[in-house]
Scaffold this motif. Structure first.
Motif, PDB file in Angstrom:
ATOM      1  N   UNK A   1      -6.368   2.767  -5.785  1.00 13.30           N
ATOM      2  CA  UNK A   1      -7.871   2.594  -6.189  1.00 13.30           C
ATOM      3  C   UNK A   1      -8.035   1.978  -7.349  1.00 13.30           C
ATOM      4  N   UNK A   2      -8.109   0.789  -7.616  1.00  5.94           N
ATOM      5  CA  UNK A   2      -8.368   0.018  -8.855  1.00  5.94           C
ATOM      6  C   UNK A   2      -7.325   0.381  -9.911  1.00  5.94           C
ATOM      7  N   UNK A   3      -6.106   0.239  -9.266  1.00  5.08           N
ATOM      8  CA  UNK A   3      -4.826   0.223  -9.802  1.00  5.08           C
ATOM      9  C   UNK A   3      -4.057   1.613  -9.582  1.00  5.08           C
ATOM     10  N   UNK A   4      -4.972   2.718  -9.451  1.00  2.00           N
ATOM     11  CA  UNK A   4      -4.491   4.062  -9.413  1.00  2.00           C
ATOM     12  C   UNK A   4      -4.075   4.528  -8.152  1.00  2.00           C
ATOM     13  N   UNK A   5      -2.782   5.085  -8.035  1.00  2.00           N
ATOM     14  CA  UNK A   5      -2.043   5.404  -6.905  1.00  2.00           C
ATOM     15  C   UNK A   5      -2.895   6.644  -6.413  1.00  2.00           C
ATOM     16  N   UNK A   6      -3.152   6.562  -4.848  1.00  2.00           N
ATOM     17  CA  UNK A   6      -3.879   7.615  -4.060  1.00  2.00           C
ATOM     18  C   UNK A   6      -3.183   8.070  -2.952  1.00  2.00           C
ATOM     19  N   UNK A   7      -2.434   7.016  -2.360  1.00  3.32           N
ATOM     20  CA  UNK A   7      -1.467   7.710  -1.231  1.00  3.32           C
ATOM     21  C   UNK A   7      -0.261   6.859  -1.159  1.00  3.32           C
ATOM     22  N   UNK A   8       0.885   7.700  -0.471  1.00  6.53           N
ATOM     23  CA  UNK A   8       1.929   6.874   0.075  1.00  6.53           C
ATOM     24  C   UNK A   8       2.217   7.395   1.210  1.00  6.53           C
ATOM     25  N   UNK A   9       2.623   6.302   2.175  1.00  8.61           N
ATOM     26  CA  UNK A   9       3.107   6.450   3.375  1.00  8.61           C
ATOM     27  C   UNK A   9       4.445   6.151   3.672  1.00  8.61           C
ATOM     28  N   UNK A  10       5.286   7.037   4.171  1.00  9.15           N
ATOM     29  CA  UNK A  10       6.620   6.534   4.415  1.00  9.15           C
ATOM     30  C   UNK A  10       6.858   6.784   5.819  1.00  9.15           C
ATOM     31  N   UNK A  11       7.313   5.782   6.668  1.00  8.69           N
ATOM     32  CA  UNK A  11       7.637   5.638   7.841  1.00  8.69           C
ATOM     33  C   UNK A  11       8.902   5.275   8.248  1.00  8.69           C
ATOM     34  N   UNK A  12       9.890   6.121   8.760  1.00  8.85           N
ATOM     35  CA  UNK A  12      11.089   5.617   9.052  1.00  8.85           C
ATOM     36  C   UNK A  12      11.645   6.154  10.395  1.00  8.85           C
ATOM     37  N   UNK A  13      12.999   5.588  10.772  1.00  7.82           N
ATOM     38  CA  UNK A  13      13.830   5.767  11.677  1.00  7.82           C
ATOM     39  C   UNK A  13      15.285   6.167  11.436  1.00  7.82           C
ATOM     40  N   UNK A  14      15.799   7.271  12.001  1.00  9.38           N
ATOM     41  CA  UNK A  14      17.025   7.352  11.783  1.00  9.38           C
ATOM     42  C   UNK A  14      17.888   7.433  13.190  1.00  9.38           C
ATOM     43  N   UNK A  15      18.935   6.739  13.156  1.00 13.17           N
ATOM     44  CA  UNK A  15      19.678   6.369  14.378  1.00 13.17           C
ATOM     45  C   UNK A  15      18.581   5.913  15.303  1.00 13.17           C
ATOM     46  N   UNK A  16      18.725   6.059  16.572  1.00  8.56           N
ATOM     47  CA  UNK A  16      17.717   5.574  17.710  1.00  8.56           C
ATOM     48  C   UNK A  16      17.138   6.678  18.435  1.00  8.56           C
TER      49      UNK A  16
END
Length: 206
Positions: free
Chosen positions: A86-101
């Motif tokens: 938001x105007x350069x200020x961090x508001x949220x991080x989303x991390x999506x990932x898979x390990x093996x299958x």
């Protein structure tokens, strides 16, 4: 996903979500004003909930800019990290990932003034469940409230979703359970790792 996340913050299934576009727009306009007083808001659970919901309202209304990168760790873990600003200020991080299958995860980190105040994690591990290729998903959801970068309330849900069932449980109908925060203190370390890669994205292991 936004409606689901709004429900995720409440510790019971009777959370009142936003019911009209007018209310959502009002939230998105007032959010930046209200949440700016974070020194007061983020000192208690109800304030954290409000800041969380305001962040989602702004996200839905397209207030944030975003940037992301993808990575692969020896083909064992593959993921995408997204940063919402938001105007350069961090508001949220989303991390999506898979390990093996057989395992997947989504991690949401809610931030104000570089301070982490709430996280939501979803872990899904699937396996075959009987004949004819049916499967089951073992779902674990975790919610962590933080004050002064320390977990002060931790909630957990666990339920199973089967491919052959027509009446599987839904997250909003499963009760949260209070759990010890000791096992979730690592959320701070994970957050700082992701924060470090905001300006230094990587295509290999985090």
């Amino acid at each position: 996903m936004l409606v689901f996340l709004i429900a995720a913050c409440n510790e019971n299934s009777n959370h009142n979500t936003v019911n009209s576009n007018e209310t959502q727009k009002h939230d998105s306009v007032t959010a930046s004003v209200s949440i700016s007083n974070s020194d007061t808001i983020l000192r208690h659970i109800e304030g954290i909930k409000k800041a969380y919901e305001m962040t989602l309202a702004q996200l839905k209304n397209g207030v944030f800019d975003s940037t992301s990168f993808k990575y692969s760790c020896n083909n064992e873990r593959n993921g995408t990290v997204s940063y919402f600003l938001d105007k350069g200020a961090l508001r949220m991080i989303v991390h999506r990932y898979n390990e093996y299958s057989h395992q997947s995860a989504e991690d949401y980190y809610f931030v104000k003034d570089s301070i982490l105040f709430f996280t939501y994690f979803e872990r899904v591990s699937w396996s075959f469940d009987g004949p004819e290729g049916s499967t089951k998903d073992n779902v674990t959801e975790q919610r962590v409230y933080l004050i002064d970068q320390k977990p002060i309330r931790c909630l957990e849900k666990k339920f199973v979703v089967r491919s052959k069932e027509s009446n599987n449980p839904k997250s909003e109908t499963v009760a949260n359970k209070e759990v010890s925060c000791a096992s979730l203190e690592s959320v701070i370390n994970s957050f700082w790792v992701l924060l470090k890669h905001r300006d230094n994205p990587t295509s290999t292991c985090l």
